[in-house]
Design an enzyme around this catalytic site. Sequence first.
Site, PDB file in Angstrom:
ATOM      1  N   GLU B  31     -48.699  42.171 -16.806  1.00 38.42           N
ATOM      2  CA  GLU B  31     -47.915  41.976 -15.582  1.00 38.42           C
ATOM      3  C   GLU B  31     -46.513  41.633 -16.032  1.00 38.42           C
ATOM      4  O   GLU B  31     -46.319  40.648 -16.760  1.00 38.42           O
ATOM      5  CB  GLU B  31     -48.447  40.761 -14.810  1.00 38.42           C
ATOM      6  CG  GLU B  31     -49.427  41.064 -13.722  1.00 38.42           C
ATOM      7  CD  GLU B  31     -49.758  39.795 -12.964  1.00 38.42           C
ATOM      8  OE1 GLU B  31     -48.836  39.041 -12.582  1.00 38.42           O
ATOM      9  OE2 GLU B  31     -50.940  39.527 -12.777  1.00 38.42           O
ATOM     10  N   ASP B  42     -44.019  30.232  -7.556  1.00 33.81           N
ATOM     11  CA  ASP B  42     -44.074  29.897  -8.972  1.00 33.81           C
ATOM     12  C   ASP B  42     -43.939  28.409  -9.231  1.00 33.81           C
ATOM     13  O   ASP B  42     -43.170  27.711  -8.576  1.00 33.81           O
ATOM     14  CB  ASP B  42     -42.965  30.650  -9.725  1.00 33.81           C
ATOM     15  CG  ASP B  42     -43.242  32.136  -9.772  1.00 33.81           C
ATOM     16  OD1 ASP B  42     -44.399  32.506 -10.040  1.00 33.81           O
ATOM     17  OD2 ASP B  42     -42.320  32.924  -9.509  1.00 33.81           O
TER      18      ASP B  42
END
Lengths: 388, 231
Positions: B31, B42
């Site tokens: 990824e 995040d």
Amino acid sequence: MKGFYGEFGGQFVAETLIPVLDELDKSFELLKCDKDFNDKLNDLLKNYAGRPTPIYYAENMSKKYGCKVYFKREDLLHTGAHKINNSLGQALSAKKMGKKRIIAETGAGQHGVATATVAALLNLKCTVYMGSIDAKRQSMNVKRMKMLGAEVKVVDEGTKTLKDAVSAALRDWVSSCNTTHYVLGSALGPYPFPKIVSHFQSVIGKESREYFENLGIMPDYIIACVGGGSNAIGMFKGFLDVESVRLVGVEAGGISDKDGEHAARMSFGKKGIFQGSLSYVLTDKSGQISNVHSVSAGLDYAGVGPEHSFLKEIKRCEYHYARDKEALDGCLELCKLEGILPALESSHAVGYFIKNASKFKDKTILINLSGRGDKDLEIILENMEGAI
Amino acid sequence: MKGFYILGGYPDMKKFEEVFKYLAEKADFVEVGLAYNDPVADGPVIAEAASKVVKSNIKIDDILKIVEAYKKSKVYIMTYANIFYQYGLMEFSQKYGKLINGVIVADLPNRMHGFFYDNGFDIPIIPFVTPESREEDIEGLKGTKADFIYFVGVRGVTGSNVNFLDDELVEKVKFVKKMTSKKVVFGFGIKTKNDTEKVMTYADGFVIGTEAVKRQTDTTQFKRFINSIIE
């Protein structure tokens, strides 16, 4: 598509939040028609918050500028701004949904104070996220929120202003949505927040419409400042169907047209996806969200509510900006002519009016004073040395 | 399916190139994250790294040039909706549709995939399932053209702690596999070989992000870490 205003809006959030947004939407649709809920909310709006707020005819200002100027006095509400309308509505809803904790983001502190206040009133735990720059320039509001029993989490990331406070609140909500309701403070974010906030703020427009209907006239112009856009959408909602009334949103023009030195999304932004919805955004072509600036912490935001973008697109509302200096001049003028100290957010609406006064000659103008300026005194004094 | 997330351009293009090349040979899939300056999904490690990449002004096309040069395993691009939207949904598809195997968009929930596809995006979008996903949401993923379903194992951001053998979690993953007949890759919260072994008792794959990004600044340490997980 559900949740869109024309091409704007939507739900651009983590998948985790989808069930909770659906639950919120369902609950809101039931509550807004629920008699007990509305009775309780209306009672609090009246006896706790101080509604209806007056509309004041500003004789001195009218005389000086050759027109009829009225002010909707949201600044007279408990906690000092229109934010209490939405915080009361959402916190009451949260309680009905069985949530024990509420969180909020705040820029200037007005929404944080309003949410901390209703949390105290309704016995809910409360956490408020605030960028470190805003916490510094609005330190009195930080102290006030703490006095009210809220936990204030200062966000020291990114631009250290409202954008990062919203992101931090969203991160908290993703982890805690089972027990926590996010009292989003403006008519933005993922659907159904724009709808919910504008519903709770629409009381501003309803009262104003009623006032002018009783006078047997309609204003020619309504002017309101636009950060996220909650006070403006609340006011505009009351007049959208009256074509003769021109609706004007005023954004923060900051110090220049240069990227990073203003927050005028409608003038310099483009369509983009930011913090939950598709709307006008200040973003660069690589997709990064631009830095913004405004003398007013409450307008210092890269995005705007999606319904405003839609209203701009269909040309029902027009959007302009006032520079920092024009807002400060507007603030001082209102102090001197009418004895009213407006918040720096609302001062942008006043500043825009003054700058364009010739255009409003012989017209009837209603300006929404969304909040009072006590919180901004230090900033005003810092910026206007010599003028006062 | 053993996968790793690395951040494109971090800490610089040279080191990114080295770690991507290494992973492309070792992992089943990579990824590649495209940095965004409002990364709400995040945790602090990836968010701080992303902030440095944004400041260094690295272009998406430069990152994808490296992907093109060294791609051996499957590659998925992970980022946020505005990055694709500003690039141009159709333009990105036309340019990179043949190179990459799918995209993972942190702020594009399954019901909004139609918005991307309706605007000319035709790269498969990996759907998410979370512990909160309802039966009807999962059922709706049956027809996905994506290679796998991404199971977000935590209520929270990347790098959070998870009990990988939690009964509810295990049952949910099994249910998703049964309901959709798709492979399920577990993401968020995996830190060690031990974690991956637990996850692989019920999922078809895993992806490690935060622990990989932490080591991107030191490529020797990075390779050692990858080996400790894969071998």
